[in-house]
Structure formats: structure tokens, C-alpha cells
Design a protein around this motif. Structure first.
Motif, mmCIF file in Angstrom:
data_model
loop_
_atom_site.group_PDB
_atom_site.id
_atom_site.type_symbol
_atom_site.label_atom_id
_atom_site.label_comp_id
_atom_site.label_asym_id
_atom_site.label_seq_id
_atom_site.Cartn_x
_atom_site.Cartn_y
_atom_site.Cartn_z
ATOM 1 N N ILE A 31 0.842 -1.191 0.000
ATOM 2 C CA ILE A 31 0.000 0.000 0.000
ATOM 3 C C ILE A 31 0.881 1.246 0.000
ATOM 4 O O ILE A 31 1.955 1.259 0.616
ATOM 5 C CB ILE A 31 -0.931 0.001 1.233
ATOM 6 C CG1 ILE A 31 -1.806 -1.257 1.228
ATOM 7 C CG2 ILE A 31 -1.805 1.254 1.275
ATOM 8 C CD1 ILE A 31 -2.627 -1.427 2.499
ATOM 9 N N ASP A 32 0.415 2.298 -0.657
ATOM 10 C CA ASP A 32 1.147 3.572 -0.684
ATOM 11 C C ASP A 32 1.674 3.949 0.702
ATOM 12 O O ASP A 32 0.881 4.234 1.607
ATOM 13 C CB ASP A 32 0.222 4.712 -1.149
ATOM 14 C CG ASP A 32 0.050 4.749 -2.654
ATOM 15 O OD1 ASP A 32 0.857 4.125 -3.364
ATOM 16 O OD2 ASP A 32 -0.909 5.397 -3.115
ATOM 17 N N PRO A 33 2.991 4.002 0.917
ATOM 18 C CA PRO A 33 3.508 4.471 2.204
ATOM 19 C C PRO A 33 3.367 5.982 2.371
ATOM 20 O O PRO A 33 3.351 6.495 3.485
ATOM 21 C CB PRO A 33 4.973 4.048 2.173
ATOM 22 C CG PRO A 33 5.307 3.971 0.726
ATOM 23 C CD PRO A 33 4.052 3.549 0.018
ATOM 24 N N GLU A 84 17.536 -3.494 8.732
ATOM 25 C CA GLU A 84 16.479 -4.253 9.402
ATOM 26 C C GLU A 84 15.472 -3.339 10.079
ATOM 27 O O GLU A 84 14.259 -3.567 10.003
ATOM 28 C CB GLU A 84 17.093 -5.184 10.455
ATOM 29 C CG GLU A 84 17.367 -6.586 10.001
ATOM 30 C CD GLU A 84 17.712 -7.495 11.160
ATOM 31 O OE1 GLU A 84 17.020 -8.511 11.367
ATOM 32 O OE2 GLU A 84 18.689 -7.192 11.877
ATOM 33 N N SER A 85 15.963 -2.307 10.760
ATOM 34 C CA SER A 85 15.067 -1.421 11.501
ATOM 35 C C SER A 85 14.116 -0.680 10.566
ATOM 36 O O SER A 85 12.939 -0.489 10.893
ATOM 37 C CB SER A 85 15.878 -0.420 12.330
ATOM 38 O OG SER A 85 16.738 0.344 11.498
ATOM 39 N N LEU A 86 14.617 -0.268 9.397
ATOM 40 C CA LEU A 86 13.762 0.431 8.436
ATOM 41 C C LEU A 86 12.752 -0.534 7.824
ATOM 42 O O LEU A 86 11.583 -0.180 7.625
ATOM 43 C CB LEU A 86 14.601 1.082 7.348
ATOM 44 C CG LEU A 86 15.636 2.114 7.805
ATOM 45 C CD1 LEU A 86 16.308 2.757 6.603
ATOM 46 C CD2 LEU A 86 14.996 3.172 8.691
ATOM 47 N N TYR A 87 13.204 -1.754 7.537
ATOM 48 C CA TYR A 87 12.283 -2.749 6.991
ATOM 49 C C TYR A 87 11.201 -3.091 8.012
ATOM 50 O O TYR A 87 10.005 -3.142 7.670
ATOM 51 C CB TYR A 87 13.043 -4.015 6.592
ATOM 52 C CG TYR A 87 12.133 -5.143 6.176
ATOM 53 C CD1 TYR A 87 11.299 -5.015 5.064
ATOM 54 C CD2 TYR A 87 12.087 -6.333 6.896
ATOM 55 C CE1 TYR A 87 10.448 -6.050 4.686
ATOM 56 C CE2 TYR A 87 11.240 -7.369 6.522
ATOM 57 C CZ TYR A 87 10.419 -7.217 5.418
ATOM 58 O OH TYR A 87 9.568 -8.231 5.051
ATOM 59 N N GLY A 88 11.584 -3.301 9.254
ATOM 60 C CA GLY A 88 10.593 -3.602 10.285
ATOM 61 C C GLY A 88 9.595 -2.478 10.474
ATOM 62 O O GLY A 88 8.397 -2.707 10.641
ATOM 63 N N GLY A 89 10.090 -1.235 10.431
ATOM 64 C CA GLY A 89 9.180 -0.095 10.533
ATOM 65 C C GLY A 89 8.248 0.005 9.356
ATOM 66 O O GLY A 89 7.074 0.370 9.497
ATOM 67 N N TYR A 90 8.748 -0.355 8.173
ATOM 68 C CA TYR A 90 7.921 -0.344 6.974
ATOM 69 C C TYR A 90 6.818 -1.403 7.074
ATOM 70 O O TYR A 90 5.659 -1.144 6.735
ATOM 71 C CB TYR A 90 8.800 -0.597 5.753
ATOM 72 C CG TYR A 90 8.077 -0.555 4.424
ATOM 73 C CD1 TYR A 90 7.863 0.645 3.761
ATOM 74 C CD2 TYR A 90 7.615 -1.725 3.816
ATOM 75 C CE1 TYR A 90 7.216 0.685 2.533
ATOM 76 C CE2 TYR A 90 6.961 -1.697 2.593
ATOM 77 C CZ TYR A 90 6.764 -0.483 1.960
ATOM 78 O OH TYR A 90 6.111 -0.449 0.755
ATOM 79 N N VAL A 91 7.170 -2.601 7.540
ATOM 80 C CA VAL A 91 6.167 -3.667 7.702
ATOM 81 C C VAL A 91 5.118 -3.257 8.733
ATOM 82 O O VAL A 91 3.922 -3.536 8.563
ATOM 83 C CB VAL A 91 6.848 -4.992 8.090
ATOM 84 C CG1 VAL A 91 5.801 -6.048 8.453
ATOM 85 C CG2 VAL A 91 7.724 -5.495 6.956
ATOM 86 N N ALA A 92 5.546 -2.599 9.797
ATOM 87 C CA ALA A 92 4.588 -2.121 10.799
ATOM 88 C C ALA A 92 3.600 -1.154 10.172
ATOM 89 O O ALA A 92 2.383 -1.224 10.426
ATOM 90 C CB ALA A 92 5.333 -1.450 11.956
ATOM 91 N N SER A 127 -0.556 -1.723 9.567
ATOM 92 C CA SER A 127 -1.588 -0.786 10.017
ATOM 93 C C SER A 127 -2.455 -0.317 8.855
ATOM 94 O O SER A 127 -3.689 -0.265 8.962
ATOM 95 C CB SER A 127 -0.931 0.426 10.691
ATOM 96 O OG SER A 127 -0.320 0.060 11.914
ATOM 97 N N LEU A 128 -1.831 0.041 7.736
ATOM 98 C CA LEU A 128 -2.586 0.514 6.573
ATOM 99 C C LEU A 128 -3.554 -0.559 6.072
ATOM 100 O O LEU A 128 -4.703 -0.260 5.713
ATOM 101 C CB LEU A 128 -1.629 0.914 5.446
ATOM 102 C CG LEU A 128 -0.776 2.166 5.679
ATOM 103 C CD1 LEU A 128 0.281 2.306 4.588
ATOM 104 C CD2 LEU A 128 -1.646 3.419 5.736
ATOM 105 N N ALA A 129 -3.096 -1.811 6.035
ATOM 106 C CA ALA A 129 -3.953 -2.896 5.564
ATOM 107 C C ALA A 129 -5.086 -3.175 6.541
ATOM 108 O O ALA A 129 -6.229 -3.412 6.138
ATOM 109 C CB ALA A 129 -3.115 -4.148 5.333
#
Length: 382
Positions: free
Chosen positions: A245-247, A292-300, A304-306
Motif C-alpha cells: 500500500i502507498d507508504p 532491518e530497523s527500516l524494513y521492520g518499521g515499513y512492515v509495521a 496498520s494501513l492494511a
């Protein structure tokens, strides 16, 4: 600067310096304390102003590019912090993508028994077994899945609580001339007929992965409506793999205009797809994140968006990267299972911690390591 001076030599004689004279201020002097003639001073001032303007423009462009990137990175890093809500673990609705070897004759009874041992005690309920790909006209020859009946019977015998869904897909002709065209009614009808044959073979459901699928594709929604009518009539789940989804708002439109590959879906389009299926699995990997930290934050954030637009009656699954390729879009050292699991739990904790219709989907069985399975079990199954 020195080269520019040598290309515009002074043609008038320089006046003799008088005792007590004061060097010219600003850009009119030559740097040795002597004042340049009026004509030369005007040209030098113009060049100086031009160089200053270029430097300031370059700095402004750099800031326009760097500051948003740094701001986005900081936001993702902060998104990876925080407390995890109690109970944000498996709801026993997880899934795993399985490769084509399970239906083409390479796998045997011993492999199914080993799979049963591997899945014991996990939260996996669905197997997405690759039974395609579809032909570009939407058809699917039975020769593509010759051992499907054997697999379904073996799984039902060894792992009776698990559903076997046919993983179908194809490359779409959205960004070049080669691929399946959803705009053709005959092609959509063929996809529905192929699904009918798959269900008649004994599969418990149908899982579709069509890429690259652009946000707002109404032909895709029309296909999903027709497929869902079919699967409901067979009491079978309809499942899809979904783009991210659009970040940032409307970034898919910007990416589409600049590269021809939008990559993301709008949140509204994601919701339209989710309302038309029983299960939607976000391909929350291949993000190009360097850490890793940026990827984990992106997945978080993606979680939420989904969650915000997926109906309560639709199973929402977030993808976990059980593969280790290093490509432009995927850095294995950054896109790890521990980072993804923590990101999923953070997004779930912040948005809808008690949602029952939620899980993770593991991609893909043939590339998974023991470390991937351990991270999934310890971080999500517990």
C-alpha cells in the motif's frame, strides 16, 4: 574560477595604485587589493552572482531530495519502536507458499510426512501450492498439475486441519505487450473456467497472484467478483496476493509517472480488493530497505494501513520473507523474518490487536532456512 578569469583578460591598462587607496569591496576586485575597471567589474559581478545562484540551486535540490529521504527513514525507524500488545501472536490462520514440485511429481509421500512434522505446532492453516502458471489467454492445462490429486489426498491424510489451495497466476501485460490481458472478457472468462476445473480436481480453494497489477484496475475487480461467485458456490475460499500500500499519499501515481511501474496500490484500492475475497496476503517484502530497523518499521506501517481497510470478515495475512536473494529490491540482511515479525506485531498492536482474522504468510518453502522457521516459531507462534 581562475580559468574563467583567464578567458576574459583585462584590455585596459590598470591604474597605478596610489598610496592609501582602499581595495574595492564585493566581487569587483581581482583579489589583490586593486580595483578593476568599471566594465570588468560588471562582468565579474555577473559571473559571481551566477556561481552563487548555481551553488544555492544545487543545495536546494540536494535538500529537496535528501531531507524527505532522511525524514522518511527517521519515521520508519521510529515506527519500529514501541511496546508489543499482549496476545499479538498466531491466530492459527497463517499460510505458506509451496513450489511447483509438490504437483509435478518431484515430491513423494515421505515429503508430505516431513511437511506434516514441520507444520506441527505452528499456526499454518493454508498451503498455497503452485499449480500454474496460467496461459496468457487465461487457460490452464491439466498437464500443469499432474500430481495434484495425490498431493491433496496425502495432505488431508497427514495434516487434516490444513487446506490445500491452488496458487495460480501469470504475468500481466500492464507494462509491456507480453502477458495476460484482464481487459479482455474472454480472458477473464477463461480464468474463471480454469478455477472451476481446479476446484473440480479437489483443491480446497484458489489463490491468485497476478503481477504487475496496477492500482485502480477495474478489470481485476470484475474478475474477482466473478471468481468469488464461483468459489462461494463451491464453499471454497478465494485468496489473493496483494501489492503493498502507498507508504505516502498517491506515491503509486508518482512512481507510475516516473518509471512506468507504480509498485504500490492506493489504500482505497486495497480495500476494494479485500472486500471481494476471503483472504488477502500482502507481499510485504522486496521493499529495497537497506536496514532491518527500516524494513521492520515499513512492515509495521503496511500492517496498520492494511488493517484499516480490510473488512473483519476477510483474513488479512502479512508476508514474511523466507528467501535470501540479494537484488535491487531485496537485501537479505535487512529483510529478515525477525524484523518482519516484530513489524507485524507492532502494526497489529497499534491498530487492531484483538483482530481474529489475521495471520502471516511465509514465502517460500523451497528457499526457507532453519533460521527462518525458528524466527517464525519463536517470534509469532510461541
Amino acid at each position: 574560477m581562475d580559468r574563467q578569469r583567464s578567458e576574459h583578460p583585462t584590455t585596459e591598462p590598470e591604474p597605478a595604485e596610489q598610496e592609501g587607496s582602499v581595495p574595492a569591496e564585493g566581487g569587483g576586485g581581482d583579489g589583490d587589493g586593486r580595483e578593476a575597471p568599471a566594465g570588468q567589474r560588471t562582468d565579474t559581478e555577473r559571473r559571481t552572482r551566477r556561481r552563487r545562484l548555481l551553488r544555492r540551486t544545487a543545495l536546494a535540490l540536494a535538500l529537496l531530495l535528501v531531507v524527505p529521504v532522511l525524514g522518511a527513514a527517521l519515521a520508519l525507524r521510529l515506527n519500529y519502536t514501541g511496546d508489543l500488545a499482549e496476545g499479538t501472536h498466531t491466530r492459527n490462520r497463517d499460510a505458506i507458499w509451496l513450489g511447483h514440485a509438490w504437483v509435478d511429481g518431484r515430491k513423494k509421500d515421505a515429503d508430505v510426512k516431513a511437511l506434516a512434522r514441520r507444520l506441527q505446532g505452528t499456526g499454518i492453516r493454508d498451503l498455497y501450492v503452485h499449480a500454474g502458471p496460467l496461459e496468457h489467454d487465461g487457460t490452464l492445462p491439466a498437464s500443469a498439475y499432474p500430481r495434484a490429486r495425490w498431493l491433496i489426498a496425502a495432505v488431508h491424510r497427514e495434516i487434516p486441519a490444513v487446506r490445500v489451495q491452488a496458487w495460480l497466476g501469470d504475468k500481466l501485460a500492464t507494462e509491456d505487450d507480453d502477458g495476460l490481458r484482464l481487459s479482455r472478457p474472454a480472458t477473464r472468462e477463461a480464468v474463471v473456467d480454469s478455477t472451476r476445473r481446479i476446484l473440480a480436481t479437489g483443491f480446497d480453494g484458489a489463490h491468485f497472484d497476478l503481477e504487475p497489477l496496477h492500482s485502480g484496475d477495474r478489470n481485476y475487480l470484475t474478475l474477482l467478483d466473478a471468481l468469488h461467485r464461483l468459489t462461494r458456490a463451491h464453499d471454497a475460499p478465494l485468496s489473493v496476493a496483494a501489492h503493498q500500500i502507498d507508504p505516502l499519499p498517491a506515491i503509486h501515481s508518482v512512481a507510475g509517472a516516473l518509471t512506468g511501474h507504480p509498485k504500490w496500490w492506493s489504500q482505497a484500492f486495497f480495500g476494494e480488493v479485500a472486500r471481494r475475497v476471503d483472504q488477502i496476503a500482502v507481499m510485504s517484502y522486496d521493499t529495497a530497505m537497506p536496514l532491518e530497523s527500516l524494513y521492520g518499521g515499513y512492515v509495521a506501517q503496511q500492517t496498520s494501513l492494511a488493517l484499516e481497510v480490510t473488512p473483519p470478515g476477510t483474513d488479512l495475512l502479512m508476508g514474511l520473507p523466507f528467501f535470501h536473494d540479494n537484488t535491487i529490491g531485496h537485501r537479505a540482511a535487512a529483510e529478515t523474518v525477525p524484523a518482519a515479525v516484530r513489524g507485524v506485531r507492532l502494526g497489529l498492536s497499534r491498530t487492531d490487536a484483538d483482530r481474529p482474522a489475521f495471520g502471516v504468510a511465509l514465502y517460500v518453502d523451497f528457499a526457507a532456512t532453519e533460521g527462518d522457521w525458528t524466527a517464525y516459531e519463536e517470534g509469532w507462534v510461541r
